[in-house]
Design a protein around this motif. Structure first.
Motif, PDB file in Angstrom:
ATOM      1  N   UNK A   7      14.467  64.564 121.576  1.00 56.41           N
ATOM      2  CA  UNK A   7      15.615  65.041 120.817  1.00 56.41           C
ATOM      3  C   UNK A   7      16.894  64.991 121.635  1.00 56.41           C
ATOM      4  N   UNK A   8      16.782  65.344 122.918  1.00 54.90           N
ATOM      5  CA  UNK A   8      17.957  65.305 123.789  1.00 54.90           C
ATOM      6  C   UNK A   8      18.487  63.882 123.916  1.00 54.90           C
ATOM      7  N   UNK A  19      23.058  59.399 119.320  1.00 52.95           N
ATOM      8  CA  UNK A  19      23.712  59.731 118.054  1.00 52.95           C
ATOM      9  C   UNK A  19      25.196  60.014 118.273  1.00 52.95           C
ATOM     10  N   UNK A  20      25.525  60.679 119.376  1.00 59.49           N
ATOM     11  CA  UNK A  20      26.933  60.950 119.688  1.00 59.49           C
ATOM     12  C   UNK A  20      27.704  59.648 119.884  1.00 59.49           C
ATOM     13  N   UNK A  35      31.537  54.893 114.933  1.00 59.32           N
ATOM     14  CA  UNK A  35      31.907  54.885 113.521  1.00 59.32           C
ATOM     15  C   UNK A  35      33.316  55.432 113.320  1.00 59.32           C
ATOM     16  N   UNK A  36      33.628  56.558 113.981  1.00 59.33           N
ATOM     17  CA  UNK A  36      34.948  57.165 113.834  1.00 59.33           C
ATOM     18  C   UNK A  36      36.044  56.284 114.424  1.00 59.33           C
ATOM     19  N   UNK A  37      35.724  55.612 115.540  1.00 59.73           N
ATOM     20  CA  UNK A  37      36.697  54.694 116.144  1.00 59.73           C
ATOM     21  C   UNK A  37      36.978  53.527 115.212  1.00 59.73           C
ATOM     22  N   UNK A  38      35.945  53.039 114.548  1.00 56.63           N
ATOM     23  CA  UNK A  38      36.127  51.942 113.583  1.00 56.63           C
ATOM     24  C   UNK A  38      37.052  52.378 112.445  1.00 56.63           C
ATOM     25  N   UNK A  86      25.165  56.538 107.780  1.00 54.86           N
ATOM     26  CA  UNK A  86      23.748  56.901 107.840  1.00 54.86           C
ATOM     27  C   UNK A  86      22.862  55.746 107.372  1.00 54.86           C
ATOM     28  N   UNK A  87      23.316  55.022 106.355  1.00 55.73           N
ATOM     29  CA  UNK A  87      22.522  53.894 105.851  1.00 55.73           C
ATOM     30  C   UNK A  87      22.392  52.805 106.901  1.00 55.73           C
ATOM     31  N   UNK A  88      23.491  52.522 107.599  1.00 62.29           N
ATOM     32  CA  UNK A  88      23.454  51.495 108.646  1.00 62.29           C
ATOM     33  C   UNK A  88      22.499  51.896 109.756  1.00 62.29           C
TER      34      UNK A  88
END
Length: 214
Positions: free
Chosen positions: A152-153, A159-160, A166-169, A192-194
């Motif tokens: 998980x770690x 994930x980060x 994604x946000x940068x895009x 999430x789909x990608x």
């Protein structure tokens, strides 16, 4: 103390012993009178339930210390907690039942450090029902909880990175979008789909490689 012991179904001597070991907090004092409340009774019932599940008093004391040093769930959710995930409230006994034999002070500390668990009075709150159920299923299948938490770690780190990508895009190609939660919520399913599709294909590739190697 006599009233507390009677409600808990134990002896006064046991209550005194638990208090001396730090398993229950000191009572509220008014002059020569010591007042115990529902918090103390809940703690005694938790101790009894954990003893029935095979925990030792030393282990329970370590678990108690970990809980008391854990972050309040309000603090966790206020630090950018999950907006889509459903938190789950658990008693210590219920947590022990989810991960039979695996709720050790070390694993508890790791879960608290990851922010999977928070405390709310005598209750424990897991910040994600989906993560709780997935983790419990893996443990029931035979994967040690310590290994699940370490995975998980590592997943959290990746994930980060994916979230930042994604946000940068969006910042680059849809200026102003990444700053609004409403806009992000509309685009979140696409990200999430990608990720889900790529992970599925990655698993297929790895399994195929292993089959050829065999």
């Amino acid at each position: 103390m006599e009233e507390l012991a009677k409600e808990a179904g134990i002896t006064v001597r046991t209550v005194r012993f638990y208090r001396e070991r730090g398993l229950i907090p000191p009572p509220r004092r008014e002059g020569r009178i010591a007042w115990y409340d529902e918090h103390h009774l809940a703690r005694l019932r938790t101790i009894a339930a954990l003893l029935e599940r095979g925990h030792t008093l030393t282990g329970i004391a370590s678990l108690t210390e970990a809980f008391e040093n854990g972050r309040d769930v309000g603090e966790l959710l206020g630090m950018g907690g999950p907006s889509e995930e459903t938190p789950v409230r658990l008693t210590p006994e219920e947590l022990a039942d989810h991960f039979a034999g695996e709720v050790t002070p070390e694993n508890l500390a790791a879960a608290l450090d990851l922010g999977y668990l928070g405390t709310d009075g005598d209750e424990i709150v897991h910040i994600s029902r989906r993560l709780l159920e997935a983790s419990a299923t893996l443990v029931r299948k035979g994967v040690p909880l310590a290994a699940v938490l370490e995975a998980g770690r590592q997943v959290r780190e990746h994930a980060d990175v994916l979230a930042e990508l994604f946000l940068t895009m969006l910042d680059t190609h849809l200026p102003g979008t990444a700053g609004g939660n409403d806009d992000i919520d509309k685009l979140r399913p696409l990200a999430k789909s990608v990720v889900e599709a790529e992970l599925s294909m990655a698993l297929d590739r790895r399994l195929s490689d292993r089959s050829r190697g065999a």
